[in-house]
Design a protein around this motif. Sequence first.
Motif, PDB file in Angstrom:
ATOM      1  N   GLY A 102       0.836  -1.205   0.000  1.00 59.08           N
ATOM      2  CA  GLY A 102       0.000   0.000   0.000  1.00 59.08           C
ATOM      3  C   GLY A 102       0.855   1.232   0.000  1.00 59.08           C
ATOM      4  N   ASP A 103       0.541   2.111   0.908  1.00 58.54           N
ATOM      5  CA  ASP A 103       1.184   3.417   0.954  1.00 58.54           C
ATOM      6  C   ASP A 103       2.627   3.307   1.464  1.00 58.54           C
ATOM      7  OD1 ASP A 103       1.797   6.022   1.282  1.00 58.54           O
ATOM      8  OD2 ASP A 103       0.103   6.510   2.598  1.00 58.54           O
ATOM      9  N   VAL A 104       3.567   3.793   0.668  1.00 58.92           N
ATOM     10  CA  VAL A 104       4.986   3.717   1.056  1.00 58.92           C
ATOM     11  C   VAL A 104       5.259   4.543   2.321  1.00 58.92           C
ATOM     12  CG1 VAL A 104       5.861   5.668  -0.311  1.00 58.92           C
ATOM     13  CG2 VAL A 104       7.306   3.690   0.047  1.00 58.92           C
ATOM     14  N   THR A 105       4.413   5.521   2.577  1.00 59.35           N
ATOM     15  CA  THR A 105       4.635   6.354   3.761  1.00 59.35           C
ATOM     16  C   THR A 105       4.328   5.572   5.050  1.00 59.35           C
ATOM     17  OG1 THR A 105       2.428   7.325   3.679  1.00 59.35           O
ATOM     18  CG2 THR A 105       4.173   8.515   2.521  1.00 59.35           C
ATOM     19  N   GLU A 106       3.860   4.335   4.896  1.00 57.49           N
ATOM     20  CA  GLU A 106       3.671   3.483   6.085  1.00 57.49           C
ATOM     21  C   GLU A 106       4.983   2.829   6.518  1.00 57.49           C
ATOM     22  OE1 GLU A 106       0.515   0.830   5.020  1.00 57.49           O
ATOM     23  OE2 GLU A 106      -0.956   2.469   5.006  1.00 57.49           O
ATOM     24  N   ASP A 107       6.024   2.956   5.715  1.00 56.80           N
ATOM     25  CA  ASP A 107       7.346   2.422   6.101  1.00 56.80           C
ATOM     26  C   ASP A 107       7.954   3.372   7.139  1.00 56.80           C
ATOM     27  OD1 ASP A 107       9.911   1.419   6.323  1.00 56.80           O
ATOM     28  OD2 ASP A 107      10.573   2.268   4.406  1.00 56.80           O
ATOM     29  N   GLU A 108       7.725   3.009   8.389  1.00 55.65           N
ATOM     30  CA  GLU A 108       8.111   3.906   9.489  1.00 55.65           C
ATOM     31  C   GLU A 108       9.606   4.222   9.487  1.00 55.65           C
ATOM     32  OE1 GLU A 108       7.446   3.481  14.137  1.00 55.65           O
ATOM     33  OE2 GLU A 108       5.764   2.668  12.971  1.00 55.65           O
ATOM     34  N   PHE A 109      10.424   3.155   9.351  1.00 50.62           N
ATOM     35  CA  PHE A 109      11.879   3.349   9.371  1.00 50.62           C
ATOM     36  C   PHE A 109      12.315   4.210   8.175  1.00 50.62           C
ATOM     37  CE2 PHE A 109      16.072   2.216   7.808  1.00 50.62           C
ATOM     38  CZ  PHE A 109      16.863   2.404   8.936  1.00 50.62           C
ATOM     39  N   GLY A 110      11.830   3.851   6.999  1.00 52.19           N
ATOM     40  CA  GLY A 110      12.211   4.584   5.787  1.00 52.19           C
ATOM     41  C   GLY A 110      11.788   6.044   5.839  1.00 52.19           C
ATOM     42  N   MET A 111      10.600   6.271   6.378  1.00 45.25           N
ATOM     43  CA  MET A 111      10.116   7.666   6.461  1.00 45.25           C
ATOM     44  C   MET A 111      10.920   8.481   7.467  1.00 45.25           C
ATOM     45  SD  MET A 111       7.956   8.309   4.197  1.00 45.25           S
ATOM     46  CE  MET A 111       8.620   7.118   3.044  1.00 45.25           C
ATOM     47  N   ALA A 112      11.407   7.798   8.524  1.00 49.69           N
ATOM     48  CA  ALA A 112      12.259   8.521   9.492  1.00 49.69           C
ATOM     49  C   ALA A 112      13.534   8.983   8.787  1.00 49.69           C
ATOM     50  CB  ALA A 112      12.576   7.632  10.687  1.00 49.69           C
ATOM     51  N   THR A 113      14.141   8.097   7.964  1.00 52.10           N
ATOM     52  CA  THR A 113      15.365   8.499   7.244  1.00 52.10           C
ATOM     53  C   THR A 113      15.042   9.604   6.226  1.00 52.10           C
ATOM     54  OG1 THR A 113      15.138   6.815   5.497  1.00 52.10           O
ATOM     55  CG2 THR A 113      16.385   6.180   7.462  1.00 52.10           C
ATOM     56  N   THR A 114      13.855   9.531   5.672  1.00 52.82           N
ATOM     57  CA  THR A 114      13.425  10.513   4.668  1.00 52.82           C
ATOM     58  C   THR A 114      13.282  11.908   5.281  1.00 52.82           C
ATOM     59  OG1 THR A 114      12.309   8.809   3.397  1.00 52.82           O
ATOM     60  CG2 THR A 114      11.536  11.040   3.064  1.00 52.82           C
ATOM     61  N   ARG A 115      12.612  11.964   6.432  1.00 53.86           N
ATOM     62  CA  ARG A 115      12.433  13.268   7.096  1.00 53.86           C
ATOM     63  C   ARG A 115      13.776  13.817   7.574  1.00 53.86           C
ATOM     64  NH1 ARG A 115       7.518  10.760   8.613  1.00 53.86           N
ATOM     65  NH2 ARG A 115       8.531   9.771  10.378  1.00 53.86           N
ATOM     66  N   LYS A 116      14.643  12.906   8.049  1.00 56.08           N
ATOM     67  CA  LYS A 116      15.958  13.362   8.539  1.00 56.08           C
ATOM     68  C   LYS A 116      16.810  13.896   7.384  1.00 56.08           C
ATOM     69  CE  LYS A 116      17.055   9.582  10.873  1.00 56.08           C
ATOM     70  NZ  LYS A 116      17.868   8.694  11.726  1.00 56.08           N
ATOM     71  N   LEU A 117      16.654  13.300   6.205  1.00 55.71           N
ATOM     72  CA  LEU A 117      17.394  13.806   5.035  1.00 55.71           C
ATOM     73  C   LEU A 117      16.903  15.203   4.664  1.00 55.71           C
ATOM     74  CD1 LEU A 117      19.443  13.260   2.705  1.00 55.71           C
ATOM     75  CD2 LEU A 117      17.491  12.499   1.352  1.00 55.71           C
ATOM     76  N   GLY A 118      15.589  15.368   4.630  1.00 58.70           N
ATOM     77  CA  GLY A 118      15.023  16.685   4.292  1.00 58.70           C
ATOM     78  C   GLY A 118      15.504  17.757   5.257  1.00 58.70           C
ATOM     79  N   ARG A 119      15.468  17.420   6.542  1.00 56.72           N
ATOM     80  CA  ARG A 119      15.894  18.400   7.557  1.00 56.72           C
ATOM     81  C   ARG A 119      17.374  18.735   7.409  1.00 56.72           C
ATOM     82  NH1 ARG A 119      12.335  15.601  11.237  1.00 56.72           N
ATOM     83  NH2 ARG A 119      14.040  14.342  12.034  1.00 56.72           N
ATOM     84  N   ARG A 120      18.184  17.705   7.149  1.00 59.69           N
ATOM     85  CA  ARG A 120      19.645  17.919   7.058  1.00 59.69           C
ATOM     86  C   ARG A 120      19.989  18.799   5.844  1.00 59.69           C
ATOM     87  NH1 ARG A 120      24.115  18.887   9.424  1.00 59.69           N
ATOM     88  NH2 ARG A 120      25.964  18.059   8.396  1.00 59.69           N
ATOM     89  N   VAL A 121      19.353  18.516   4.708  1.00 62.21           N
ATOM     90  CA  VAL A 121      19.592  19.344   3.509  1.00 62.21           C
ATOM     91  C   VAL A 121      19.218  20.793   3.822  1.00 62.21           C
ATOM     92  CG1 VAL A 121      18.833  19.800   1.131  1.00 62.21           C
ATOM     93  CG2 VAL A 121      19.360  17.465   1.843  1.00 62.21           C
TER      94      VAL A 121
END
Length: 251
Positions: A220-239
Amino acid sequence: MKDITRRNFVKTSMVAPAVLLRKSEAAGAAFAAGTGGSTASSRNSSQKRKAKQIRIIGICCSPRKAKTTAASLRVCLEAAKEVHPSIEVELIELAGMKIDGSLAAGLPLEPGQRDDFPKLVPKLSDPVVAGIIVGTPVYFSSMTSLCKAFLDRCITFWENNMALSGKVAGVLAVGGSRNGGQEITIQSVQAALLCQEMIIVGSGRPAPRIGATVWNSGKGDVTEDEFGMATTRKLGRRVAEVALQLNGMGK
Ligand SMILES: Cc1cc2nc3c(=O)[nH]c(=O)nc-3n(C[C@H](O)[C@H](O)[C@H](O)COP(=O)(O)O)c2cc1C
Protein backbone atom coordinates in the motif's frame (compact mmCIF):
# COMPACT_ATOMS: atom_id res chain seq x y z
CA MET A 1 41.68 48.96 -6.44
CA LYS A 2 39.02 48.18 -8.97
CA ASP A 3 35.62 47.60 -7.36
CA ILE A 4 34.37 44.06 -7.55
CA THR A 5 30.88 44.34 -8.90
CA ARG A 6 28.68 41.37 -9.78
CA ARG A 7 29.15 42.26 -13.46
CA ASN A 8 32.98 42.30 -13.19
CA PHE A 9 32.99 39.11 -11.20
CA VAL A 10 30.84 37.22 -13.69
CA LYS A 11 32.97 38.54 -16.58
CA THR A 12 36.24 37.36 -15.06
CA SER A 13 35.08 34.12 -13.49
CA MET A 14 33.31 32.52 -16.47
CA VAL A 15 35.10 29.24 -17.16
CA ALA A 16 33.82 28.97 -20.72
CA PRO A 17 31.96 31.35 -22.98
CA ALA A 18 28.33 30.59 -23.73
CA VAL A 19 29.22 29.89 -27.37
CA LEU A 20 30.87 26.66 -26.25
CA LEU A 21 27.62 25.39 -24.81
CA ARG A 22 25.52 22.80 -26.48
CA LYS A 23 23.16 25.01 -28.46
CA SER A 24 19.99 23.74 -26.84
CA GLU A 25 21.31 24.48 -23.36
CA ALA A 26 22.94 27.86 -23.96
CA ALA A 27 19.96 29.93 -22.88
CA GLY A 28 19.68 28.14 -19.56
CA ALA A 29 23.38 28.28 -18.76
CA ALA A 30 23.58 31.96 -19.65
CA PHE A 31 20.77 32.47 -17.17
CA ALA A 32 22.78 30.55 -14.59
CA ALA A 33 25.82 32.76 -15.11
CA GLY A 34 23.70 35.87 -14.91
CA THR A 35 24.91 36.94 -18.34
CA GLY A 36 21.91 36.45 -20.55
CA GLY A 37 18.20 36.80 -20.64
CA SER A 38 17.86 38.73 -17.38
CA THR A 39 17.48 42.46 -17.02
CA ALA A 40 19.17 44.52 -14.31
CA SER A 41 15.89 44.77 -12.45
CA SER A 42 15.22 41.05 -12.57
CA ARG A 43 18.76 40.43 -11.27
CA ASN A 44 18.15 42.89 -8.43
CA SER A 45 14.87 41.29 -7.50
CA SER A 46 16.48 37.84 -7.60
CA GLN A 47 19.23 39.11 -5.24
CA LYS A 48 16.62 40.55 -2.87
CA ARG A 49 14.65 37.29 -3.05
CA LYS A 50 17.81 35.33 -2.23
CA ALA A 51 18.19 37.18 1.03
CA LYS A 52 14.72 36.15 2.13
CA GLN A 53 14.01 32.86 0.44
CA ILE A 54 15.89 29.71 -0.47
CA ARG A 55 14.51 26.85 -2.51
CA ILE A 56 15.04 23.11 -2.22
CA ILE A 57 14.16 21.04 -5.26
CA GLY A 58 13.34 17.34 -5.31
CA ILE A 59 14.08 15.49 -8.53
CA CYS A 60 12.06 12.31 -8.90
CA CYS A 61 13.81 9.85 -11.21
CA SER A 62 11.15 7.17 -11.40
CA PRO A 63 9.75 6.58 -14.87
CA ARG A 64 6.39 6.17 -13.08
CA LYS A 65 4.68 9.42 -12.20
CA ALA A 66 3.35 9.99 -8.66
CA LYS A 67 4.39 6.60 -7.34
CA THR A 68 6.50 5.58 -4.34
CA THR A 69 9.61 7.68 -5.04
CA ALA A 70 7.52 10.80 -5.60
CA ALA A 71 5.53 10.12 -2.41
CA SER A 72 8.76 9.73 -0.43
CA LEU A 73 10.22 12.92 -1.89
CA ARG A 74 7.09 14.83 -0.88
CA VAL A 75 7.64 13.75 2.72
CA CYS A 76 11.32 14.71 2.45
CA LEU A 77 10.55 18.16 1.04
CA GLU A 78 7.85 18.79 3.62
CA ALA A 79 10.37 18.06 6.39
CA ALA A 80 12.83 20.45 4.75
CA LYS A 81 10.19 23.17 4.54
CA GLU A 82 9.32 22.86 8.21
CA VAL A 83 12.90 23.74 9.20
CA HIS A 84 12.57 27.46 8.42
CA PRO A 85 9.96 29.85 7.01
CA SER A 86 12.42 31.05 4.35
CA ILE A 87 12.51 27.64 2.72
CA GLU A 88 10.32 26.95 -0.28
CA VAL A 89 10.25 23.55 -1.96
CA GLU A 90 9.43 22.16 -5.38
CA LEU A 91 9.10 18.62 -6.70
CA ILE A 92 10.10 17.94 -10.30
CA GLU A 93 9.11 14.57 -11.70
CA LEU A 94 11.19 13.40 -14.66
CA ALA A 95 8.52 10.83 -15.57
CA GLY A 96 7.23 11.60 -19.03
CA MET A 97 10.17 13.84 -19.88
CA LYS A 98 12.49 12.94 -22.72
CA ILE A 99 16.03 13.01 -21.38
CA ASP A 100 18.48 11.23 -23.64
CA GLY A 101 21.70 10.42 -21.80
CA SER A 102 23.63 9.93 -25.02
CA LEU A 103 23.30 13.64 -25.81
CA ALA A 104 25.74 14.15 -22.91
CA ALA A 105 28.43 12.81 -25.23
CA GLY A 106 27.85 15.75 -27.57
CA LEU A 107 25.74 13.93 -30.14
CA PRO A 108 23.32 16.20 -32.01
CA LEU A 109 19.56 15.98 -31.61
CA GLU A 110 18.04 13.78 -34.30
CA PRO A 111 15.55 15.63 -36.54
CA GLY A 112 12.21 15.69 -34.72
CA GLN A 113 13.74 14.37 -31.48
CA ARG A 114 12.24 15.92 -28.35
CA ASP A 115 14.58 16.86 -25.54
CA ASP A 116 13.27 18.14 -22.22
CA PHE A 117 16.56 18.60 -20.36
CA PRO A 118 17.20 22.24 -21.41
CA LYS A 119 14.11 23.41 -19.54
CA LEU A 120 15.61 22.00 -16.33
CA VAL A 121 18.85 23.98 -16.70
CA PRO A 122 17.60 27.42 -15.56
CA LYS A 123 15.43 25.84 -12.85
CA LEU A 124 18.34 23.99 -11.26
CA SER A 125 20.97 26.67 -11.71
CA ASP A 126 18.82 29.48 -10.30
CA PRO A 127 20.84 30.97 -7.42
CA VAL A 128 17.76 30.78 -5.20
CA VAL A 129 18.07 26.97 -5.34
CA ALA A 130 20.21 26.06 -2.34
CA GLY A 131 19.54 22.33 -2.21
CA ILE A 132 18.64 19.46 -4.49
CA ILE A 133 17.34 16.09 -3.33
CA VAL A 134 17.59 13.34 -5.94
CA GLY A 135 15.18 10.45 -5.47
CA THR A 136 15.42 7.25 -7.45
CA PRO A 137 13.86 3.80 -7.34
CA VAL A 138 16.40 0.99 -6.95
CA TYR A 139 16.70 -0.89 -10.23
CA PHE A 140 18.92 -3.95 -9.93
CA SER A 141 20.90 -2.41 -7.10
CA SER A 142 21.47 0.89 -8.84
CA MET A 143 19.68 4.01 -10.02
CA THR A 144 17.12 4.03 -12.87
CA SER A 145 18.35 4.71 -16.40
CA LEU A 146 16.32 7.95 -16.25
CA CYS A 147 18.32 9.03 -13.20
CA LYS A 148 21.62 8.21 -14.92
CA ALA A 149 20.56 10.04 -18.07
CA PHE A 150 19.67 13.09 -15.95
CA LEU A 151 23.00 12.99 -14.08
CA ASP A 152 24.94 12.54 -17.34
CA ARG A 153 23.16 15.50 -18.91
CA CYS A 154 24.24 17.59 -15.92
CA ILE A 155 27.62 17.65 -17.71
CA THR A 156 26.31 20.93 -19.11
CA PHE A 157 26.91 22.55 -15.70
CA TRP A 158 30.27 20.80 -15.27
CA GLU A 159 31.51 21.96 -18.68
CA ASN A 160 30.53 25.58 -18.31
CA ASN A 161 30.14 27.49 -15.09
CA MET A 162 29.71 24.73 -12.47
CA ALA A 163 26.31 26.19 -11.64
CA LEU A 164 25.53 23.40 -9.17
CA SER A 165 28.75 23.98 -7.23
CA GLY A 166 28.13 24.75 -3.57
CA LYS A 167 24.50 23.68 -3.59
CA VAL A 168 23.58 21.04 -1.01
CA ALA A 169 22.61 17.58 -2.27
CA GLY A 170 20.90 14.63 -0.63
CA VAL A 171 19.83 11.32 -2.09
CA LEU A 172 16.79 9.12 -1.47
CA ALA A 173 16.32 5.58 -2.79
CA VAL A 174 13.19 3.41 -2.78
CA GLY A 175 13.42 -0.35 -3.24
CA GLY A 176 10.97 -3.22 -3.34
CA SER A 177 12.99 -4.97 -0.62
CA ARG A 178 14.01 -3.69 2.79
CA ASN A 179 17.67 -4.24 1.87
CA GLY A 180 17.36 -4.17 -1.90
CA GLY A 181 20.39 -2.03 -2.66
CA GLN A 182 19.22 1.38 -1.45
CA GLU A 183 22.58 2.28 0.09
CA ILE A 184 24.75 1.43 -2.92
CA THR A 185 22.25 3.19 -5.14
CA ILE A 186 22.54 6.32 -3.01
CA GLN A 187 26.32 6.07 -3.15
CA SER A 188 26.43 5.92 -6.93
CA VAL A 189 24.18 8.97 -7.24
CA GLN A 190 26.30 10.81 -4.68
CA ALA A 191 29.46 9.98 -6.68
CA ALA A 192 28.03 11.78 -9.71
CA LEU A 193 26.90 14.76 -7.65
CA LEU A 194 30.38 15.10 -6.12
CA CYS A 195 31.67 15.74 -9.65
CA GLN A 196 29.46 18.85 -9.66
CA GLU A 197 31.14 20.16 -6.49
CA MET A 198 27.86 19.79 -4.65
CA ILE A 199 27.90 19.60 -0.87
CA ILE A 200 26.70 16.07 -0.19
CA VAL A 201 24.84 15.34 3.01
CA GLY A 202 23.13 12.25 4.39
CA SER A 203 20.16 11.89 6.69
CA GLY A 204 20.89 13.74 9.89
CA ARG A 205 20.45 13.23 13.60
CA PRO A 206 19.47 11.17 15.49
CA ALA A 207 21.64 8.35 14.14
CA PRO A 208 22.95 10.00 10.94
CA ARG A 209 23.17 7.72 7.89
CA ILE A 210 24.00 7.92 4.17
CA GLY A 211 20.58 9.08 3.00
CA ALA A 212 16.92 8.15 2.86
CA THR A 213 16.39 4.40 2.43
CA VAL A 214 12.76 3.55 1.77
CA TRP A 215 11.02 0.19 1.41
CA ASN A 216 8.07 -0.19 -0.90
CA SER A 217 6.49 -3.32 0.58
CA GLY A 218 3.93 -3.37 -2.21
CA LYS A 219 1.17 -3.56 0.40
CA GLY A 220 0.00 0.00 0.00
CA ASP A 221 1.18 3.42 0.95
CA VAL A 222 4.99 3.72 1.06
CA THR A 223 4.64 6.35 3.76
CA GLU A 224 3.67 3.48 6.09
CA ASP A 225 7.35 2.42 6.10
CA GLU A 226 8.11 3.91 9.49
CA PHE A 227 11.88 3.35 9.37
CA GLY A 228 12.21 4.58 5.79
CA MET A 229 10.12 7.67 6.46
CA ALA A 230 12.26 8.52 9.49
CA THR A 231 15.37 8.50 7.24
CA THR A 232 13.43 10.51 4.67
CA ARG A 233 12.43 13.27 7.10
CA LYS A 234 15.96 13.36 8.54
CA LEU A 235 17.39 13.81 5.03
CA GLY A 236 15.02 16.68 4.29
CA ARG A 237 15.89 18.40 7.56
CA ARG A 238 19.64 17.92 7.06
CA VAL A 239 19.59 19.34 3.51
CA ALA A 240 17.61 22.32 4.80
CA GLU A 241 19.87 22.94 7.80
CA VAL A 242 23.08 22.86 5.76
CA ALA A 243 21.53 25.01 3.02
CA LEU A 244 20.59 27.60 5.63
CA GLN A 245 24.08 27.51 7.15
CA LEU A 246 25.73 27.98 3.75
CA ASN A 247 23.45 30.95 3.10
CA GLY A 248 24.33 32.58 6.39
CA MET A 249 20.91 31.84 7.85
CA GLY A 250 21.74 28.83 10.03
CA LYS A 251 22.41 28.40 13.71
C1 LIG B 1 13.73 -3.18 -13.50
C2 LIG B 1 13.49 -3.15 -12.01
C3 LIG B 1 14.48 -3.53 -11.15
C4 LIG B 1 14.29 -3.47 -9.78
N1 LIG B 1 15.33 -3.82 -8.97
C5 LIG B 1 15.18 -3.72 -7.63
C6 LIG B 1 16.28 -4.02 -6.77
O1 LIG B 1 17.37 -4.36 -7.18
N2 LIG B 1 16.07 -3.88 -5.43
C7 LIG B 1 14.87 -3.50 -4.90
O2 LIG B 1 14.75 -3.41 -3.68
N3 LIG B 1 13.81 -3.20 -5.71
C8 LIG B 1 13.94 -3.29 -7.05
N4 LIG B 1 12.91 -2.94 -7.88
C9 LIG B 1 11.63 -2.45 -7.27
C10 LIG B 1 11.53 -0.93 -7.28
O3 LIG B 1 12.69 -0.33 -6.77
C11 LIG B 1 10.36 -0.48 -6.41
O4 LIG B 1 9.17 -1.05 -6.89
C12 LIG B 1 10.19 1.01 -6.32
O5 LIG B 1 9.29 1.31 -5.29
C13 LIG B 1 9.71 1.64 -7.63
O6 LIG B 1 9.66 3.05 -7.49
P1 LIG B 1 8.41 3.92 -8.08
O7 LIG B 1 7.18 3.39 -7.40
O8 LIG B 1 8.70 5.32 -7.70
O9 LIG B 1 8.41 3.71 -9.55
C14 LIG B 1 13.06 -3.03 -9.25
C15 LIG B 1 12.03 -2.65 -10.14
C16 LIG B 1 12.25 -2.72 -11.50
C17 LIG B 1 11.13 -2.30 -12.44
